[in-house]
Motif scaffolding. Structure first.
Motif, PDB file in Angstrom:
ATOM      1  N   ALA A 263      -1.730  -7.948  -2.942  1.00  0.00           N
ATOM      2  CA  ALA A 263      -1.160  -7.021  -1.565  1.00  0.00           C
ATOM      3  C   ALA A 263      -2.479  -5.794  -1.488  1.00  0.00           C
ATOM      4  O   ALA A 263      -2.971  -5.471  -0.303  1.00  0.00           O
ATOM      5  CB  ALA A 263       0.299  -6.719  -1.730  1.00  0.00           C
ATOM      6  N   LEU A 273       4.592  -7.260   3.219  1.00  0.00           N
ATOM      7  CA  LEU A 273       3.892  -8.551   2.765  1.00  0.00           C
ATOM      8  C   LEU A 273       4.781  -9.694   2.446  1.00  0.00           C
ATOM      9  O   LEU A 273       4.828 -10.709   3.072  1.00  0.00           O
ATOM     10  CB  LEU A 273       2.699  -8.323   1.996  1.00  0.00           C
ATOM     11  CG  LEU A 273       1.851  -9.556   1.931  1.00  0.00           C
ATOM     12  CD1 LEU A 273       1.061 -10.109   3.012  1.00  0.00           C
ATOM     13  CD2 LEU A 273       0.849  -9.399   0.565  1.00  0.00           C
ATOM     14  N   LEU A 306       2.492  -8.201  10.047  1.00  0.00           N
ATOM     15  CA  LEU A 306       1.610  -8.846   9.085  1.00  0.00           C
ATOM     16  C   LEU A 306       1.746 -10.597   9.154  1.00  0.00           C
ATOM     17  O   LEU A 306       0.813 -10.867   8.485  1.00  0.00           O
ATOM     18  CB  LEU A 306       2.053  -8.249   7.626  1.00  0.00           C
ATOM     19  CG  LEU A 306       1.700  -7.037   7.190  1.00  0.00           C
ATOM     20  CD1 LEU A 306       2.336  -6.696   5.773  1.00  0.00           C
ATOM     21  CD2 LEU A 306       0.270  -6.577   7.344  1.00  0.00           C
ATOM     22  N   VAL A 310      -2.345 -11.195   8.500  1.00  0.00           N
ATOM     23  CA  VAL A 310      -2.843 -11.852   7.408  1.00  0.00           C
ATOM     24  C   VAL A 310      -3.305 -13.186   7.670  1.00  0.00           C
ATOM     25  O   VAL A 310      -2.709 -13.812   8.191  1.00  0.00           O
ATOM     26  CB  VAL A 310      -1.871 -11.806   6.158  1.00  0.00           C
ATOM     27  CG1 VAL A 310      -2.358 -12.462   4.908  1.00  0.00           C
ATOM     28  CG2 VAL A 310      -1.503 -10.294   6.096  1.00  0.00           C
TER      29      VAL A 310
END
Length: 324
Positions: A263, A273, A306, A310
């Motif tokens: 992370a 996350l 996220l 990501v």
């Protein structure tokens, strides 16, 4: 906020929800609860999770008072309770379990503490070996027909028992369980991903998951040990520590530390996350967040962005370091 259907039902609940477990009635009183629920509501959360056993009923009372203080519109949010463990330190036989008596009386007590006239979601908190599944199904159906419960479900039930409940409900034209509330996170995956896999399509099962942070392991805060001020460091939470950490073979502490390192390399906080990873599973109707501070809740709400921010390579790295 994004909203997801609760399984095959028509109910739309927020992908991130807010729960009272181990905070309300213990760490958190009415004023802080009001601030947390207000922040959750302002960010689109419409599902607030609770149970009769949380702080022996005190968590429901605190939540009910906070929601009443805020005057949230009843048709704008969903609230849940769970029945099995009872709301007493040492419950008598009729004050716990899934008998028709306790299921019914626990519902009435939850309605009183939460200050509502119906529960949107009502969960059987664990299977009860002493109560026939048929009796529990009939009791839940009666509460739905009386307008005191809208949807009922299970929590941490084996897949075979969920199937049995559905079979009995179909045979008697009763309301079947709509949802399950299992633990699900990067370190606890088997039940949601393997055991329940056939049930999503077969029964239209929705899941509202608890402990997306593995009781805080996935925040990285336990990398240096268990501080006496932290949740898993408290003397009265040793049972939770054993559940979270598991056996030495499972290496959960090491895997959690490796996840926190990834992370940091990705430039994001570990907690959102880890929650974002849970939301990537399309079968998750809602991930229940817990918080004792508004700042903590707001950070965890970053999970929504996220999920998309990501890239696939990042998620593959997360999978690689947390694989059991």
């Amino acid at each position: 906020m994004q909203y997801r259907r609760l399984g095959s039902s028509g109910l739309q609940i927020s992908a991130l929800s807010f729960g009272a477990w181990v905070t309300f009635g213990a760490q958190v009183g009415r004023d802080t609860a009001r601030e947390l629920i207000a922040a959750a509501w302002d960010h689109g959360i419409n599902f607030f999770d609770n149970a009769e056993s949380y702080a022996n009923g005190e968590a429901e009372r605190v939540m009910g008072e906070a929601i009443a203080d805020l005057r949230l519109p009843r048709d704008g949010y969903c609230v849940s309770s769970k029945v099995f463990f009872g709301a007493h330190e040492q419950p008598r036989p009729t004050q716990k379990g899934l008998s028709r008596k306790h299921v019914t009386e626990a519902c009435h007590e939850a309605l009183r503490r939460l200050r509502v006239d119906h529960l949107d979601l009502y969960f059987c908190h664990r299977p009860d070996p002493d109560a026939p599944v048929e009796e529990t199904v009939w009791a839940m159906d009666a509460l739905i027909r009386q307008g005191k419960v809208l949807y009922w479900g299970t929590s941490e039930w084996p897949a075979a028992s969920i199937r049995e409940a559905h079979k009995l409900a179909r045979a008697h034209h009763l309301h079947a369980p709509s949802m399950e509330q299992p633990q699900y996170n990067l370190l606890h995956r088997e039940r949601v991903e393997l055991e329940y896999a056939p049930l999503y399509a077969e029964l239209g099962l929705g899941i509202t998951i608890w402990s997306p942070l593995a009781s805080g392991l996935l925040t990285g805060k336990y990398s240096a040990g268990f501080d006496g001020e932290s949740r898993l460091g408290h003397a009265d939470k040793q049972w939770l520590r054993r559940v979270a950490v598991g056996s030495s073979e499972q290496r959960r502490l090491e895997r959690a530390a490796a996840f926190a390192a990834v992370a940091r390399e990705l430039g994001v906080a570990p907690a959102p996350l880890a929650i974002a990873w849970c939301l990537r599973n399309p079968h998750v109707s809602s991930a229940i967040l817990g918080a004792s501070r508004v700042e903590q809740l707001l950070q965890n709400l970053q999970a929504l962005e996220l999920v998309e921010r990501v890239d696939e390579a990042g998620w593959q790295r997360v999978e690689a370091v947390t694989a059991g």
